[in-house]
Design an enzyme around this catalytic site. Structure first.
Site, PDB file in Angstrom:
ATOM      1  N   CYS A  65       0.812  -1.019   0.136  1.00 53.86           N
ATOM      2  CA  CYS A  65       0.125  -0.318   0.137  1.00 53.86           C
ATOM      3  C   CYS A  65       0.862   1.203  -0.056  1.00 53.86           C
ATOM      4  O   CYS A  65       1.779   1.187   0.848  1.00 53.86           O
ATOM      5  CB  CYS A  65      -0.998  -0.151   1.089  1.00 53.86           C
ATOM      6  SG  CYS A  65      -1.991   1.539   1.176  1.00 53.86           S
ATOM      7  N   CYS A  69      -0.245   4.737   6.996  1.00 52.35           N
ATOM      8  CA  CYS A  69      -0.998   4.780   8.314  1.00 52.35           C
ATOM      9  C   CYS A  69       0.082   3.866   9.155  1.00 52.35           C
ATOM     10  O   CYS A  69       0.307   2.687   8.737  1.00 52.35           O
ATOM     11  CB  CYS A  69      -2.316   3.787   8.167  1.00 52.35           C
ATOM     12  SG  CYS A  69      -3.183   4.783   6.611  1.00 52.35           S
ATOM     13  N   CYS A  72      -0.642   0.085  10.326  1.00 52.32           N
ATOM     14  CA  CYS A  72      -1.193  -1.024   9.249  1.00 52.32           C
ATOM     15  C   CYS A  72       0.299  -1.735   8.876  1.00 52.32           C
ATOM     16  O   CYS A  72       0.921  -1.135   8.540  1.00 52.32           O
ATOM     17  CB  CYS A  72      -1.582  -0.079   8.212  1.00 52.32           C
ATOM     18  SG  CYS A  72      -2.464  -1.574   7.137  1.00 52.32           S
ATOM     19  N   CYS A 109     -16.905  -8.975   3.824  1.00 51.59           N
ATOM     20  CA  CYS A 109     -16.338  -7.639   3.804  1.00 51.59           C
ATOM     21  C   CYS A 109     -15.164  -7.948   3.008  1.00 51.59           C
ATOM     22  O   CYS A 109     -14.278  -8.880   3.233  1.00 51.59           O
ATOM     23  CB  CYS A 109     -15.961  -7.374   5.109  1.00 51.59           C
ATOM     24  SG  CYS A 109     -17.154  -7.144   6.692  1.00 51.59           S
ATOM     25  N   CYS A 142     -19.987  -5.943   1.859  1.00 52.96           N
ATOM     26  CA  CYS A 142     -19.563  -4.840   2.428  1.00 52.96           C
ATOM     27  C   CYS A 142     -18.393  -4.706   1.351  1.00 52.96           C
ATOM     28  O   CYS A 142     -17.419  -5.485   1.649  1.00 52.96           O
ATOM     29  CB  CYS A 142     -19.291  -4.632   3.763  1.00 52.96           C
ATOM     30  SG  CYS A 142     -18.628  -3.113   4.309  1.00 52.96           S
ATOM     31  N   CYS A 202     -20.231   1.917   7.083  1.00 53.99           N
ATOM     32  CA  CYS A 202     -19.581   1.268   8.148  1.00 53.99           C
ATOM     33  C   CYS A 202     -18.416   1.871   8.551  1.00 53.99           C
ATOM     34  O   CYS A 202     -17.403   2.221   7.684  1.00 53.99           O
ATOM     35  CB  CYS A 202     -19.357  -0.130   8.103  1.00 53.99           C
ATOM     36  SG  CYS A 202     -18.287  -1.157   9.039  1.00 53.99           S
ATOM     37  N   ARG A 272     -19.382  -3.573  16.518  1.00 53.80           N
ATOM     38  CA  ARG A 272     -18.825  -4.891  16.047  1.00 53.80           C
ATOM     39  C   ARG A 272     -17.373  -4.800  16.585  1.00 53.80           C
ATOM     40  O   ARG A 272     -16.478  -3.822  16.628  1.00 53.80           O
ATOM     41  CB  ARG A 272     -18.420  -4.771  14.626  1.00 53.80           C
ATOM     42  CG  ARG A 272     -17.601  -6.126  13.868  1.00 53.80           C
ATOM     43  CD  ARG A 272     -17.796  -6.021  12.386  1.00 53.80           C
ATOM     44  NE  ARG A 272     -18.883  -5.611  11.787  1.00 53.80           N
ATOM     45  CZ  ARG A 272     -19.033  -5.056  10.618  1.00 53.80           C
ATOM     46  NH1 ARG A 272     -18.001  -4.713  10.078  1.00 53.80           N
ATOM     47  NH2 ARG A 272     -20.233  -4.692  10.029  1.00 53.80           N
TER      48      ARG A 272
END
Length: 394
Positions: A65, A69, A72, A109, A142, A202, A272
């Site tokens: 990626c 972040c 992550c 998801c 999702c 979400c 969740r």
């Protein structure tokens, strides 16, 4: 406790607590913990009974990626020894999804690393959604693909997506300390795009990154204002090879207080229990079911979770039941979209007070419990399921 009686009454009326009340929940002692759980449990049962919704993650594209972040394992510069692979083909993703559905998952998801999807990526994911829906009647899908460009949410909705996930993660005041390659406002904009397209929004948070109690209240109040249907609460998984690898700031008791505070602020929303529950809640996971009404089944994106069979046993042993595909998750008053307290709208996200000048740093955050001992043995990299030849954990 007068505080808890007040919070229960407000939760049953869908009334927003004050910031001071939310902060007070996080400041309760371990001696008061069971009272806090019992009080928040009354609110949870009012809106969701004893049902637990199961969700299943399929990592469509892992690693590599370009975003930075700090939490992550797939980030730019990460040296975490995770699986790295490019896009799964629709039939591969559908096969992975089927394992989760067979294990009891009601929602699949679909997640892909990256800043956001190209139009070609949206085409690819649309084909995957169609393949999953064709093979699994009634399943919810999702998508979680990063920042959306104009028109992409509408295209995903047309392909059959039911929801879109994009977490705020932390407070607006501390966001720049966690990520520099995009902004907090970018994330809010993507959630609003999903809502405008008719997708169920979400959006949640990650706790344990060194934030203060005020930061946690800020982000949960911002989520209440943004009004998603689902609020995932993640607990940081400190991967070796990431900037936050040494952040072990959570105890099981603090995790439960965070979940209780989230339930009081978002009483009628699908809360969740998400990534990191096994690492930080450990044997206290069953207590969390009195606060949340949704969990992820099996493994996560790049880490292994509790065995799917153990998840189902835990739910049954705690006296809860898996939510069936024919049951509507949200209360009736939320059926047409988000709903503020007592049917009234809540302030826009930008009107929510945020903490100022708070820095995410190593060590225990201000007001937090003493950090638990590092449990690096519980951080297991996923080596099965999507992107491998091994059967998934569902």
């Amino acid at each position: 406790m007068d505080l808890l009686n007040t919070l229960v009454e407000k939760g049953l009326r869908r009334e927003l607590p004050t910031r001071e009340e939310a902060l007070a929940v996080l400041a309760t002692s371990d001696d008061e913990l069971l009272e806090v759980v019992a009080a928040a449990g009354k609110v949870r049962r009012q809106w969701f009974g004893r049902r637990v919704k199961l969700n299943y993650l399929v990592n469509l594209k892992s690693g590599l990626c370009p975003e930075d972040c700090s939490y992550c394992s797939q980030r730019l510069g990460s040296t975490a020894d995770i699986l790295k692979y490019t896009w799964l083909k629709p039939d591969e993703a559908s096969k992975a999804a089927a394992a989760g559905v067979a294990g009891g998952a009601k929602r699949v998801c679909l997640v892909a690393s990256g800043r956001g999807p190209t139009d070609r990526d949206v085409d690819r994911v649309s084909q995957t959604i169609e393949a999953i829906k064709e093979q699994n009647e009634g399943v919810e899908v999702c998508a979680c693909l990063g920042l959306l460009s104009e028109g992409q949410a509408e295209r995903l909705r047309a392909a059959g997506a039911d929801a879109y996930n994009h977490n705020l993660n932390t407070s607006e005041g501390t966001y720049g300390d966690i990520t520099t390659t995009h902004t907090y406002a970018d994330r809010v904009d993507t959630v609003r795009q999903a809502q405008s397209a008719g997708l169920s929004a979400c959006s949640g948070l990650i706790a344990g990154m060194g934030e203060s109690d005020a930061d946690l209240v800020d982000v949960v109040f911002s989520l209440r204002a943004l009004d998603p249907d689902s609020v995932p609460v993640n607990f940081l998984i400190p991967f070796e090879g990431t900037p936050l690898a040494k952040e072990w700031n959570l105890t099981p008791q603090r995790c439960l207080r965070i979940l209780a505070m989230t339930r009081f602020v978002c009483p009628d929303v699908e809360v969740r229990l998400a990534g990191g529950r096994e690492v930080h809640l450990r044997s206290m996971q069953p207590l969390a079911l009195h606060l949340v009404n949704s969990i992820f089944l099996g493994d996560y994106l790049t880490s292994e979770g509790q065995e799917g069979r153990a998840d189902l046993e835990m739910i049954a042993d705690a006296g809860f039941e898996v939510e069936g595909a024919d049951t509507t998750t949200l209360p009736e008053h939320r059926a047409g979209g988000g709903c503020g307290p007592c049917g009234e709208s809540v302030p826009a996200a930008e009107d929510t007070p945020v903490s100022e000048g708070r820095t995410v740093a190593a060590g225990t955050a201000s007001g937090a419990d003493p950090a638990s001992a590092s449990r690096t043995d519980l951080v297991a990299v996923r080596r099965r399921g999507a992107g491998t030849d091994l059967a998934p954990n569902a």
